[in-house]
Design a protein around this motif. Structure first.
Motif, short mmCIF file in Angstrom:
data_model
loop_
_atom_site.label_atom_id
_atom_site.label_comp_id
_atom_site.label_asym_id
_atom_site.label_seq_id
_atom_site.Cartn_x
_atom_site.Cartn_y
_atom_site.Cartn_z
N PHE A 1 -12.98 5.91 -25.48
CA PHE A 1 -12.08 4.80 -25.17
C PHE A 1 -12.14 3.77 -26.29
CE2 PHE A 1 -10.10 1.32 -22.98
CZ PHE A 1 -9.31 1.90 -22.00
N PHE B 1 -10.86 -0.01 -27.37
CA PHE B 1 -10.32 -1.23 -26.75
C PHE B 1 -9.49 -2.04 -27.74
CE2 PHE B 1 -14.06 0.01 -24.49
CZ PHE B 1 -13.81 -0.29 -23.16
N HIS C 1 -9.58 -5.23 -28.19
CA HIS C 1 -10.42 -6.20 -28.91
C HIS C 1 -11.73 -5.56 -29.35
CE1 HIS C 1 -7.66 -9.47 -28.47
NE2 HIS C 1 -7.53 -9.19 -27.20
N TYR C 2 -11.67 -4.29 -29.65
CA TYR C 2 -12.76 -3.51 -30.26
C TYR C 2 -13.98 -3.31 -29.37
CZ TYR C 2 -10.06 -6.12 -33.70
OH TYR C 2 -9.05 -6.74 -34.34
N ALA C 3 -14.48 -4.41 -28.73
CA ALA C 3 -15.66 -4.31 -27.87
C ALA C 3 -16.83 -3.66 -28.58
CB ALA C 3 -15.32 -3.58 -26.56
N LEU C 4 -16.99 -3.95 -29.86
CA LEU C 4 -18.18 -3.46 -30.56
C LEU C 4 -19.39 -4.23 -30.04
CD1 LEU C 4 -16.85 -3.17 -34.22
CD2 LEU C 4 -17.26 -1.33 -32.59
N PHE C 5 -20.56 -3.59 -30.08
CA PHE C 5 -21.77 -4.28 -29.63
C PHE C 5 -22.17 -5.27 -30.72
CE2 PHE C 5 -22.16 0.12 -27.85
CZ PHE C 5 -21.65 -0.22 -26.61
N ARG C 6 -22.11 -6.55 -30.39
CA ARG C 6 -22.21 -7.56 -31.44
C ARG C 6 -23.60 -7.67 -32.03
NH1 ARG C 6 -20.41 -12.46 -27.81
NH2 ARG C 6 -19.69 -10.81 -26.45
N PRO D 1 -20.82 -6.31 -36.71
CA PRO D 1 -19.38 -6.38 -36.44
C PRO D 1 -18.74 -7.68 -36.90
CG PRO D 1 -20.50 -5.45 -34.56
CD PRO D 1 -21.57 -5.84 -35.53
N ARG E 1 -13.14 -3.13 -37.97
CA ARG E 1 -13.76 -3.08 -36.65
C ARG E 1 -13.13 -1.98 -35.80
NH1 ARG E 1 -14.09 -9.46 -35.05
NH2 ARG E 1 -14.96 -10.10 -37.03
N ARG F 1 -17.06 5.24 -33.13
CA ARG F 1 -18.01 5.18 -32.03
C ARG F 1 -17.54 6.03 -30.86
NH1 ARG F 1 -19.03 -0.48 -29.01
NH2 ARG F 1 -16.89 -0.07 -28.39
N ALA F 2 -16.22 5.95 -30.58
CA ALA F 2 -15.68 6.73 -29.47
C ALA F 2 -15.74 8.22 -29.77
CB ALA F 2 -14.24 6.30 -29.18
#
Lengths: 349, 322
Positions: free
Chosen positions: A78, A80, A82-87, A134, A142, A149-150
């Motif tokens: 998935f 997103f 707004h990327y939703a990378l782990f900050r 990120p 990003r 990552r997905a």
């Protein structure tokens, strides 16, 4: 892998976000869910991913019932908006996350994980950013990391929620082409949500047009553009001129005046005539169905866009047409217009 | 004329435009500009208060703080050391003092530990899920802040006291809650409950659930998501809450006073001992203990300042373009 969605209904209170949606996605397809905001496209995507649950209906991934499993068990990638990378993690650790949280029994050893992450970062052409955080990346970077990552979990299907929505126009265009070529390289069945018709038509093999929780049309990009199934699709995809007309027994009237076109099998009654901007043939006054005065002309590239005030009919109807520049229009000029291609849909309200 | 120019700052950045901009300000400065064309009058800056007003406000704030915060602090340390440094350490080495320090540390450890757990769970529930009665729960969390600590202590007396609801049962089973460590811990937990939850809820709400959703879609279990994604994102906020919780737990007087029973060397915490020693005219001993609490306050203040900076970084979603 195939995706099958059957009779999905999802209500938020009294609002039906999805109203009996059916959809089949074939193996290796790159499908676009296109619609205005509030059309239910993101909800549908989240239901397939397991991030939302339908009230009724069925979701099958590769023939297997998906609703019996949570999101973490579905093996669905998935991405997103707004990327939703782990900050708090580096780019490398972000991509490695899916591999590190695997159950101990199937988890790969550190060397394999590192090799796999390296491979994915190479795939998205960002291996040089592995040790950054990120916050140090641009939006486009990003989103490519989010995609890597997905892909790390070797997902059965890939779902992208407005993947380019937060990016500026130039980066969007680049990423669009990049996503297309990436898809033809890895061929994972993918669905992406967008409200941008150009994006959908340019990237997808097939486009699903949605409105108010329903699917309006499913077809190839050429299909939905050239043969819109409903008035909504015609109005939503591509710029259209819409004129209120009256159909009676095969003839079409605009404000009482007959137009020199056939009703094309449209039912009698109040209707709407849809014409693409570039499908209006321009001629000298007195030679076409419609007549109007040129109010304003702007020329750019190969076309000129003219604002035309139609004469006759009720009140003042102003339309915009796109014409080739072989005959320069002048403001104030009276011209006639004849629809080359058009569609007539019953007026809904 | 002199008052007119006294507010003009010579190094104002608008100096270059002074001849035109100044004309718009007042007839006085315009006349001045004409009379002395060499002297460049900067325009008066209307964005801020005049200098004297600023000075008075700052001076008021500083003197207020000096009288009510700095002076008492100085007095505490001065009184504690009035009989010399050896008397100070002798007072702290008294068995009663040592017992109070031990008890305070124990109670703080218990209540901070439990409130850390409860606070994280409550904040997690409130920030990440929607459920009926959520607003009520948020209000309930704030209750200890709005109730007088003495009342909070009294509630426990009513519940666990000899004449209380469960008093007879507890006595029959020989369980000591009131006038013992459990009672003191319970009262402290109650009073300090809001700190951790309160510092986490806005932080977790601000961060939303996107990263958690991403983690779950990547195959992470609930616990993995919490420990690998949620917890690292809130760690500074959590530390901040723990710090405030600890400061209050060690300094709590009212609620603890009601449930402690003041058994010397057994159920006296540091704040309680300070009062007892003071009432017995043992000023050096009383202020020696008080100085420890004052030092705790100072350390808390410094750590809090550092944490607040970190917390700001946590609150600003660093990888968010919005």
């Amino acid at each position: 892998m195939t995706i099958e969605v059957k009779n999905i209904v999802k209500k938020f209170g009294a609002f039906a976000a999805l109203d009996n949606v059916d959809l089949k996605v074939g193996k290796g397809e790159l499908l676009a869910l296109l619609g205005p905001s509030g059309s239910g496209k993101t909800t549908l995507l989240r239901i397939i991913a397991g991030l939302d649950w339908p009230d009724t209906g069925e979701v099958r991934i590769d023939g297997e019932d998906a609703l019996g499993h949570g999101a973490s068990e579905r093996h669905v990638g998935f991405v997103f908006q707004h990327y939703a990378l782990f900050r708090h993690m580096t780019v490398f650790e972000n991509v490695a996350f899916g591999l590190r949280v695997q159950p101990r029994a199937v988890r790969k050893d550190e060397a394999t994980i590192r090799a796999r992450v390296k491979e994915l970062l190479d795939l998205v052409q960002l291996d040089w950013l592995a040790n950054r955080y990120p916050s140090q990346l641009s939006g486009g970077q990003r989103q490519r990391i989010a995609l890597a990552r997905a892909l790390a979990i070797e997902p059965r299907i890939l779902l992208l929620d407005e993947p380019f929505g937060a990016l500026d126009a130039k980066v969007r265009k680049e990423l669009r082409q990049w996503l297309r070529s990436l898809h033809s390289e890895i061929h994972v069945t993918s669905i992406f949500v967008t409200h941008d018709q150009e994006e959908a038509l340019e990237v997808a093999n097939r486009v699903v047009v949605m409105d108010k929780g329903r699917i309006e049309q499913i077809g190839t990009p050429g299909d939905v553009y050239d043969n819109p199934a409903t008035a909504f699709v015609h109005g939503f995809i591509g710029e259209s001129i819409v004129l209120p007309v009256e159909v009676s027994g095969g003839s079409v009237r605009l404000g009482g005046r007959p137009l020199n076109i056939t009703a094309d099998g449209a039912a009698s009654g109040a209707s709407k005539l849809f014409v693409r901007r570039h499908d209006m043939q321009i001629g000298p006054a007195g030679t076409g169905s419609l007549e109007g005065a040129v109010r304003h002309v702007r020329s750019f590239g190969p076309i000129q866009r003219a604002e035309i005030a139609l004469t006759g009919g009720e009140g003042k109807t102003v339309i915009e047409i796109d014409a080739p520049r072989d005959r320069e229009l002048q403001a104030g000029e009276i011209i006639s217009l004849q629809p080359r291609r058009y569609r007539i849909f019953a007026a809904q309200d | 004329m002199s008052t007119q120019t006294s507010f003009v700052t010579p190094e104002a950045p608008l100096k270059a435009y002074a001849s035109t901009a100044g004309a718009a300000i007042s007839s006085l400065s315009r006349r001045e500009a004409r009379e002395r064309p060499r002297a460049i009058a900067s325009p008066k800056d209307f964005r801020t208060e005049p200098g004297p007003v600023r000075f008075v406000i700052v001076a008021l704030a500083v003197s207020f703080l000096t009288i009510f915060v700095v002076l008492p602090l100085v007095v505490v340390f001065a009184s504690a050391l009035s009989k010399g440094i050896s008397a100070y350490f002798a007072a702290l080495a008294e068995p009663e003092a040592l017992s109070a320090i031990r008890l305070t540390l124990l109670v703080a450890a218990i209540s901070v530990g439990l409130n850390l757990l409860f606070g994280v769970i409550a904040a997690w529930a409130i920030a990440k899920f929607d459920f009926p009665g959520k607003t009520f729960l948020v209000t309930l969390i704030d209750l200890p802040f709005s109730v007088s600590p003495v009342i909070s202590g009294l509630v426990f007396v009513l519940l666990f006291g000899a004449q209380g609801y469960w008093g007879t049962w507890l006595q029959a089973h020989n369980i000591h809650i009131l006038f013992a460590v459990p009672g003191i811990a319970l009262a402290t937990i109650f009073v300090t409950f809001p700190f951790v939850a309160r510092s986490l809820i806005p932080l977790m709400q601000e961060q939303g659930t996107l990263e958690e959703e991403a983690a779950i879609s990547l195959g992470a279990s609930g616990l993995q998501t919490f420990f690998r994604v949620t917890l690292p994102n809130i760690k500074w906020g959590l530390l901040y809450g723990v710090l405030l919780c600890n400061a209050r737990a060690m300094g709590e007087f009212g609620a603890v006073s009601v449930v402690s029973g003041h058994i010397r060397g057994e159920t006296n915490t540091m704040p309680l001992l300070v009062e007892i020693l003071y009432n017995e005219y043992q000023f050096v001993a009383s202020f020696a203990i008080a100085s420890l609490l004052a030092m705790l306050a100072l350390i808390t203040l410094v750590v809090k300042t550092v944490l607040e900076q970190r917390l700001d970084e946590e609150l600003i979603p660093r990888d968010d373009p919005r």
